[in-house]
Design a protein around this motif. Structure first.
Motif, PDB file in Angstrom:
ATOM      1  N   ALA A 124       5.135 -10.603  -1.122  1.00  0.00           N
ATOM      2  CA  ALA A 124       5.021  -9.799   0.092  1.00  0.00           C
ATOM      3  C   ALA A 124       5.947  -8.606  -0.091  1.00  0.00           C
ATOM      4  CB  ALA A 124       5.425 -10.605   1.322  1.00  0.00           C
ATOM      5  N   VAL A 125       5.402  -7.417   0.124  1.00  0.00           N
ATOM      6  CA  VAL A 125       6.169  -6.191  -0.131  1.00  0.00           C
ATOM      7  C   VAL A 125       5.967  -5.204   1.014  1.00  0.00           C
ATOM      8  CG1 VAL A 125       6.151  -6.370  -2.648  1.00  0.00           C
ATOM      9  CG2 VAL A 125       4.252  -5.236  -1.481  1.00  0.00           C
ATOM     10  N   THR A 126       6.909  -4.297   1.145  1.00  0.00           N
ATOM     11  CA  THR A 126       6.789  -3.221   2.115  1.00  0.00           C
ATOM     12  C   THR A 126       7.473  -1.978   1.533  1.00  0.00           C
ATOM     13  OG1 THR A 126       7.122  -2.617   4.443  1.00  0.00           O
ATOM     14  CG2 THR A 126       8.884  -3.895   3.379  1.00  0.00           C
ATOM     15  N   LEU A 127       7.581  -0.946   2.357  1.00  0.00           N
ATOM     16  CA  LEU A 127       8.125   0.326   1.878  1.00  0.00           C
ATOM     17  C   LEU A 127       9.405   0.702   2.620  1.00  0.00           C
ATOM     18  CD1 LEU A 127       4.886   2.525   1.706  1.00  0.00           C
ATOM     19  CD2 LEU A 127       6.051   1.388  -0.194  1.00  0.00           C
TER      20      LEU A 127
ATOM     21  N   SER B 269      -2.586  -6.398  11.393  1.00  0.00           N
ATOM     22  CA  SER B 269      -2.029  -6.459  10.043  1.00  0.00           C
ATOM     23  C   SER B 269      -3.115  -6.373   8.984  1.00  0.00           C
ATOM     24  CB  SER B 269      -1.221  -7.755   9.851  1.00  0.00           C
ATOM     25  OG  SER B 269      -0.087  -7.768  10.683  1.00  0.00           O
ATOM     26  N   PHE B 270      -4.393  -6.445   9.395  1.00  0.00           N
ATOM     27  CA  PHE B 270      -5.471  -6.168   8.450  1.00  0.00           C
ATOM     28  C   PHE B 270      -5.216  -4.775   7.859  1.00  0.00           C
ATOM     29  CE2 PHE B 270      -8.880  -8.825  10.929  1.00  0.00           C
ATOM     30  CZ  PHE B 270      -8.145  -9.986  10.676  1.00  0.00           C
TER      31      PHE B 270
ATOM     32  N   MET C 202       4.748  -9.639   7.392  1.00  0.00           N
ATOM     33  CA  MET C 202       4.570 -11.078   7.512  1.00  0.00           C
ATOM     34  C   MET C 202       4.387 -11.550   8.947  1.00  0.00           C
ATOM     35  SD  MET C 202       6.942 -12.576   4.413  1.00  0.00           S
ATOM     36  CE  MET C 202       5.945 -14.066   4.281  1.00  0.00           C
ATOM     37  N   GLU C 203       3.905 -10.679   9.822  1.00  0.00           N
ATOM     38  CA  GLU C 203       3.589 -11.078  11.187  1.00  0.00           C
ATOM     39  C   GLU C 203       2.096 -11.345  11.309  1.00  0.00           C
ATOM     40  OE1 GLU C 203       5.210  -9.296  15.035  1.00  0.00           O
ATOM     41  OE2 GLU C 203       3.198  -8.430  14.979  1.00  0.00           O
TER      42      GLU C 203
ATOM     43  N   GLU D 291      -3.723  -8.996   5.072  1.00  0.00           N
ATOM     44  CA  GLU D 291      -2.284  -8.783   5.273  1.00  0.00           C
ATOM     45  C   GLU D 291      -1.870  -7.598   4.407  1.00  0.00           C
ATOM     46  OE1 GLU D 291      -1.228 -13.553   5.904  1.00  0.00           O
ATOM     47  OE2 GLU D 291      -0.782 -12.558   3.978  1.00  0.00           O
ATOM     48  N   TRP D 292      -1.501  -6.516   5.016  1.00  0.00           N
ATOM     49  CA  TRP D 292      -1.239  -5.282   4.253  1.00  0.00           C
ATOM     50  C   TRP D 292      -0.122  -5.461   3.230  1.00  0.00           C
ATOM     51  CZ3 TRP D 292       3.740  -3.831   4.715  1.00  0.00           C
ATOM     52  CH2 TRP D 292       4.424  -4.109   5.906  1.00  0.00           C
TER      53      TRP D 292
END
Length: 240
Positions: free
Chosen positions: A143-146, A166-167, A160-161, A199-200
């Protein structure tokens, strides 16, 4: 465009379901099970967001060895697109026993709405993957984000919500969030990760979803219990 519910249903129809990759085999690979910590340096930042797994791993996010290199490539791709951006990794390996418990809890929460059998399994799978196909217990999913200038980027929903916005392609988030999601997706796919567009933040390599998405003959990694994940190469100075 139809109602909001219509849009969600259209998006969900495009996503892989449990039945789509339940029969994907795991190819036998001549490889010692090796996990590495995702390093907190260079083009990567790490913050483990699951207290349960974080307690087991001492706050370290572990993944399969090739995944570390792929995360670096994705981080470098982001920097090439925008120097202010940094890839943040918030989740990696999840023990199979933890995945199994979470899935059973998801099923229990839905029993009143769905009859037992395939319909219940598919419904629960939309919230928590069936253990036999789940990516996190393989060590190949992340799981990653910016971050932008070391601050969280607005991605439309918290990482992760469980939320249908979150699509990845939900049109009900801001333009900025939409563009950030596509930027993240582009960088991760350029590093050969498979996206899960429900999940983006979710991407994987070597698991059954990756094999199905890229039409590979089989998955490279199977799911592992916590004890098995600690059986690393004796010459390596690494352990969960």
């Amino acid at each position: 465009m139809g109602t909001r519910e219509d849009v969600y249903q259209l998006l969900e129809e495009k996503m892989l379901k449990y039945a789509d990759y339940a029969d994907v085999p795991v190819i036998e690979v001549d490889e010692v099970v090796l996990f590495e910590p995702v390093p907190q340096q260079g083009v990567l930042r790490v913050e483990h967001l699951d207290p349960e797994m974080s307690e087991l791993t001492g706050g370290v996010v572990y993944v399969r060895r090739p995944v570390v290199d792929m995360l670096y490539r994705a981080g470098q791709a982001l920097k090439a697109l925008d120097r202010s951006l940094t890839l943040q990794v918030v989740y990696g390996f999840r023990a199979l026993e933890v995945q199994t418990r979470l899935f059973e809890e998801a099923k229990d929460a839905l029993r009143a709405q769905y009859p037992a059998g395939d319909e219940l399994v598919e419904a629960a799978h939309r919230n928590v993957a069936v253990p036999s196909v789940a990516g996190y217990p393989t060590g190949g999913a992340v799981a990653v984000t910016l971050l932008r200038d070391e601050q969280p980027v607005d991605m439309g929903t918290p990482v992760m919500e469980a939320n249908r916005d979150s699509f990845t392609f939900s049109p009900f988030v801001s333009r900025e969030a939409w563009e950030s999601r596509q930027l993240l997706r582009r960088a991760m796919m350029a590093a050969d990760f498979a996206p899960f567009d429900g999940e983006w933040w979710h991407f994987s390599y070597g698991d059954k979803e990756w094999a199905r998405y890229y039409r590979q003959p089989g998955a490279l990694y199977d799911q592992l219990a916590f004890a098995d994940a600690q059986k690393v190469d004796p010459s390596a100075d690494l352990a969960l």
